[in-house]
Structures are given as C-alpha cells and as structure tokens.
Enzyme design. Structure first.
Site, PDB file in Angstrom:
ATOM      1  N   SER A  70      -7.071  25.604  12.944  1.00 46.68           N
ATOM      2  CA  SER A  70      -5.783  25.229  13.519  1.00 46.68           C
ATOM      3  C   SER A  70      -4.678  25.748  12.620  1.00 46.68           C
ATOM      4  O   SER A  70      -4.855  25.877  11.400  1.00 46.68           O
ATOM      5  CB  SER A  70      -5.678  23.700  13.636  1.00 46.68           C
ATOM      6  OG  SER A  70      -4.360  23.304  13.951  1.00 46.68           O
ATOM      7  N   TYR A  81      -6.294  15.605   8.919  1.00 49.54           N
ATOM      8  CA  TYR A  81      -6.588  16.671   9.880  1.00 49.54           C
ATOM      9  C   TYR A  81      -6.188  18.025   9.311  1.00 49.54           C
ATOM     10  O   TYR A  81      -6.972  18.989   9.338  1.00 49.54           O
ATOM     11  CB  TYR A  81      -5.846  16.390  11.187  1.00 49.54           C
ATOM     12  CG  TYR A  81      -6.079  17.436  12.250  1.00 49.54           C
ATOM     13  CD1 TYR A  81      -7.248  17.418  13.003  1.00 49.54           C
ATOM     14  CD2 TYR A  81      -5.141  18.432  12.506  1.00 49.54           C
ATOM     15  CE1 TYR A  81      -7.475  18.374  13.986  1.00 49.54           C
ATOM     16  CE2 TYR A  81      -5.358  19.391  13.483  1.00 49.54           C
ATOM     17  CZ  TYR A  81      -6.529  19.356  14.221  1.00 49.54           C
ATOM     18  OH  TYR A  81      -6.757  20.306  15.182  1.00 49.54           O
TER      19      TYR A  81
END
Length: 274
Positions: free
Chosen positions: A140, A153
C-alpha cells in the site's frame, strides 16, 4: 491474452475486492486458481462461478501457520504446482495507536506481514524445485507515507515492501521473482463499506480512488514480468515518497490533503447515501 496457461495461482483474500478481481482475471488468462480466505461460502460461490475444473476453494485463516501449510499443500495436491503466490489479504483497524486493542494490533501484524512472510517462505522450496515462480505482495502507499490513526497498518505495509525487495535480491538467480503492488485507496469494502467508512481518515479521499480491477491488472502484469514494484495512482506514489523523505513537506501537505479529503469524502457519502 493467455499469459498464464497451465499455471497454478494461490490468492489470499480471494473472496472479495482485489483478490476476487485477480481470481477472475487469472482464470480468464488460462490459470488454475486456488482461492483462500476465512469465509467459506463466498469462496465456494466464486469457485463454482469460475469453474470447478480450474479452481479450488480452501477456507484459510492465514494467521495460523498450520493452515498456511495446508493451503499450499492443497494447491500442489490438486494442481501439481505453485507457480504464482498472491499475498493479497489485509486487515486494518483504525484509531489512535495508544488506544488500539492489543489483540487487534497483533491481528494486523499477523495478517499483513507475518502471513505473507510465512507463505512466501513455504512456497519458495516448491518454486525452486520447479525452477521458476512468482510472488506478488499487495502492499500500500500507506507503507510509504505515515498515516495518523493507522500506525500499525502503515508499519506492516512498509515492512512488506522492504521484505519483498530484500528476498528478491537473495533469490536473484533462482528463476523466482518477487514483486510488490502498492495501491493508494481502492474502492472496496476495506474503505467504502458503510460499517467502516466513517472511521476512514479524510486524507484517504484526497487521492484518486482506484478500482479493484485496476489493481488486479497490476498484479497480473507483475506476475507476468516480475517488475519490482507497481503503484497506482502514479502521482500519489510520488507524493507519498516525497512526504516520507521530507518530513517538513509532510507537515505542509497534511492540512491541505485533509481539507481536500474531507470535501471529497462528504461528496462520496452524499452520492452513496443519498
């Protein structure tokens, strides 16, 4: 095109979103696909839709090492090989790190970085015995740009990217390739589901939203050519890297992006709830 005729592809997080889109595209290009996710019913439905002759649904909790081993064993048992591994499954819980429940933090770590490392480690001997293989890890842009309220995350996606690059160097002459796909926001339930969207930081909506199909295209291209990394949107990738390398610039960018994101998020909610 049929770039993957006769290839066996294992996809985690295959029951929806990017994973499902990858499964459809791999099958359309001649691959045999092993679908992995925790939920059995959506996996079974997708397997039936794609064709039982070329698909195998294996309900798997990838935070469990024994189940990871079983997943790869099933792929070899059913189709005889593991040619491509797509580590796509992801988990996130947003909020202040200080107040994030410890069990949630550990689950994010287990799914986003521990499981891809375990599955890659387990798949490499099979790929080496075959003389070829491809691992595509879905990271990501959050792994390049520190996101408030998503510290764990962001950390896992940063780690997944560096892990991929390091192992790729270790096995450079093996015929096995490791790639990273780093998307910005993607219009899936991970961000836009009504149950989570209110918790998504406005900055996420400040960037162009990709579709699951667009990111799946990057995964297939990476599996085909072994490119070290693909990112989308391209401008967001450059901006994320700049923000990481220049913390002072990040301080300037964040208020601007948050204001823009708040406007875009409001528009999105009005379109989809109105």
């Amino acid at each position: 095109m049929s770039r993957f005729n006769g290839k066996t592809v294992v996809i985690t997080g295959a029951s929806s979103g990017i994973g499902e889109a990858c499964a459809r595209k791999f099958v359309s290009e001649g691959a045999r696909v092993v679908l992995a996710a925790r939920s059995k019913e959506p996996l079974d439905r997708l397997a039936v839709e794609l064709g039982g002759a070329v698909t195998e649904a294996v309900p798997t909790d990838i935070s469990d090492v024994a189940q990871c081993k079983h997943l790869l064993q099933q792929a070899v048992s059913r189709f005889g090989s593991v040619d491509i591994l797509v580590n796509n499954a992801g988990h996130n819980v947003r909020g202040d790190f200080e107040h994030l429940p410890l069990e949630e933090m550990l689950q994010i770590l287990a799914v986003n970085i521990r499981a891809p490392m375990v599955l890659t480690r387990l798949a490499l001997p099979t790929m080496r015995s075959q003389g070829s293989g491809s691992v595509v890890n879905v990271a990501s842009l959050a792994g390049r740009f520190p996101l408030d309220e998503e510290a764990t995350y962001s950390a896992t996606k940063f780690a997944l990217r560096i892990f991929s690059f390091a192992v790729a160097e270790e096995i450079l002459d093996s015929g096995i390739r490791i790639s990273v796909v780093s998307p910005g926001p993607v219009d899936t339930g991970f961000i836009t589901d009504p149950s989570v969207i209110d918790e998504v930081p406005p900055i996420v909506f400040a960037q162009p939203m990709s579709t699951a199909d667009e990111i799946a295209d990057l995964v297939l291209d990476s599996a085909a050519d072994g490119a070290r990394e693909r990112s989308k949107p391209a401008f967001s990738a450059k901006l994320a890297t700049l923000g990481y390398l220049a913390p002072g610039l990040r301080k300037v960018l964040m208020p601007l992006m948050n204001r823009k994101g708040a406007r875009e998020k409001k528009k999105y909610l009005e379109r989809n709830r109105g």
